[in-house]
Design a protein around this motif. Structure first.
Motif, mmCIF file in Angstrom:
data_model
loop_
_atom_site.group_PDB
_atom_site.id
_atom_site.type_symbol
_atom_site.label_atom_id
_atom_site.label_comp_id
_atom_site.label_asym_id
_atom_site.label_seq_id
_atom_site.Cartn_x
_atom_site.Cartn_y
_atom_site.Cartn_z
ATOM 1 N N LYS A 69 0.813 -1.202 0.000
ATOM 2 C CA LYS A 69 0.000 0.000 0.000
ATOM 3 C C LYS A 69 0.853 1.262 0.000
ATOM 4 O O LYS A 69 1.906 1.324 0.617
ATOM 5 C CB LYS A 69 -0.929 0.008 1.220
ATOM 6 C CG LYS A 69 -1.937 -1.150 1.227
ATOM 7 C CD LYS A 69 -2.793 -1.101 2.482
ATOM 8 C CE LYS A 69 -3.769 -2.267 2.515
ATOM 9 N NZ LYS A 69 -4.592 -2.239 3.753
ATOM 10 N N TYR A 70 0.353 2.287 -0.669
ATOM 11 C CA TYR A 70 1.048 3.570 -0.743
ATOM 12 C C TYR A 70 1.221 4.183 0.639
ATOM 13 O O TYR A 70 2.290 4.665 0.994
ATOM 14 C CB TYR A 70 0.278 4.518 -1.655
ATOM 15 C CG TYR A 70 0.736 5.954 -1.571
ATOM 16 C CD1 TYR A 70 2.029 6.313 -1.954
ATOM 17 C CD2 TYR A 70 -0.114 6.945 -1.100
ATOM 18 C CE1 TYR A 70 2.460 7.630 -1.870
ATOM 19 C CE2 TYR A 70 0.311 8.257 -1.015
ATOM 20 C CZ TYR A 70 1.585 8.593 -1.396
ATOM 21 O OH TYR A 70 2.013 9.888 -1.315
ATOM 22 N N GLN A 102 0.976 2.658 3.622
ATOM 23 C CA GLN A 102 1.163 1.628 4.637
ATOM 24 C C GLN A 102 2.245 2.038 5.631
ATOM 25 O O GLN A 102 3.360 2.363 5.245
ATOM 26 C CB GLN A 102 1.550 0.306 3.984
ATOM 27 C CG GLN A 102 1.715 -0.849 4.953
ATOM 28 C CD GLN A 102 2.101 -2.130 4.237
ATOM 29 O OE1 GLN A 102 2.765 -2.099 3.218
ATOM 30 N NE2 GLN A 102 1.668 -3.260 4.766
#
Length: 295
Positions: free
Chosen positions: A118-119, A121
């Motif tokens: 995820k970007y 995360q």
């Protein structure tokens, strides 16, 4: 000291010596023979680069290989990749590497790596990989650098990333990048779940036939996944080596931009996000790995 204890100490010393003097993955003659066998394909292929990609799926291991002509002299390859910290400048470029820090700065160091997707995360929630780093050979005719991790996420294990290179002429080198890891039941289950959902439309680079419209049909499944990963690492190495031409303060941005540009030439396989998202993310992650020690 008893004979038993002495024997144990000798055995331990032998193990340490073995770790410090790992046998070479290849040699200059073997790598040159491979270059000659691939010469025509390197000169003419669909990749728009002088590269060849292989992959293999065994019962317990996945492996991807890239053979490539680098437009960099051998001395730059040696000088640019012979220390553990330099590898973190490479490893941070793929979108899913959230953190990389060299724990030791010598030739037998360790890389603390976090892998996610995820970007946004948090790095603490990313999967942890602890790589042992070995500079196996750094001579004028042959170079080899190796990363090894015994355990990975979701039951994966025995990660190996090996780069071997030889000089071709004053301006070019020939490199073999090998990336492999072991999988068990849990790892295969997780991979199959990914391939059945968000990874269902993902493909690799090996052409296995033609689509109905005559377009090439690319390999999918787990071999497609490992081909994507090894290609990302190859493009990261090339972008990193290219950036060394720039002034020090410009190198990070140059390699970030170049890695994204290179991946976008293969959108079917490698596109994950837009440029602004990727560049913003990587600048932030690079700054974090310079300032924050996460074990």
């Amino acid at each position: 000291m008893t004979p038993t204890i002495q024997a144990m100490l000798r055995a331990a010393a032998a193990c340490l010596v073995g770790l410090a003097t790992l046998p070479a993955f290849a040699d200059a003659a073997g790598l040159r023979a491979k270059y000659e066998s691939l010469r025509s394909e390197l000169a003419s292929n669909p990749y728009q680069r002088a590269i060849h990609i292989d992959s293999a799926e065994g019962e317990r291991q996945l492996r991807g290989d890239v053979y490539a002509v680098l437009e960099h002299p051998h001395a730059r390859v040696v000088q640019g990749m012979r220390e553990a910290a330099q590898w973190c400048d490479i490893m941070i470029l793929p979108f899913n590497t959230k953190y990389c820090r060299a724990v030791d700065g010598d030739e037998a160091g360790r890389l603390a790596v976090r892998i996610g997707r995820k970007y946004d995360q948090p790095v603490e929630n990313a999967y942890r990989l602890d790589f042992e780093y070995r500079n196996v050979a750094a001579g004028s005719d042959y170079f080899e650098s190796r990363l090894m991790a015994r355990e990975g996420p979701l039951g994966t294990r025995d990660y190996r990333i090996t780069v071997a290179a030889i000089p071709l002429d004053a301006h070019r080198s020939f490199m073999h990048l090998s990336y492999s890891y072991g999988v068990g039941t849990a790892g295969r289950f997780a991979m199959q779940a990914y391939l059945a959902t968000s990874g269902s439309d993902k493909v690799g680079f090996t052409v296995v036939g033609k689509e109905d419209g005559g377009q090439p049909k690319f390999i999918g499944g787990v071999r497609g996944a490992i081909e994507r990963n090894v290609m990302r690492y190859y493009l990261a190495i090339d972008a990193y080596l290219d950036s060394l031409d720039s002034a020090k303060h410009l190198q990070v941005d140059r390699r970030i931009q170049q890695w994204f540009n290179a991946t976008e030439k293969y959108p079917r396989q490698l596109h994950e996000m837009d440029r602004t998202t990727y560049v913003t993310m990587k600048r932030r992650e690079y700054e974090r790995q310079q300032s924050v020690a996460i074990q």
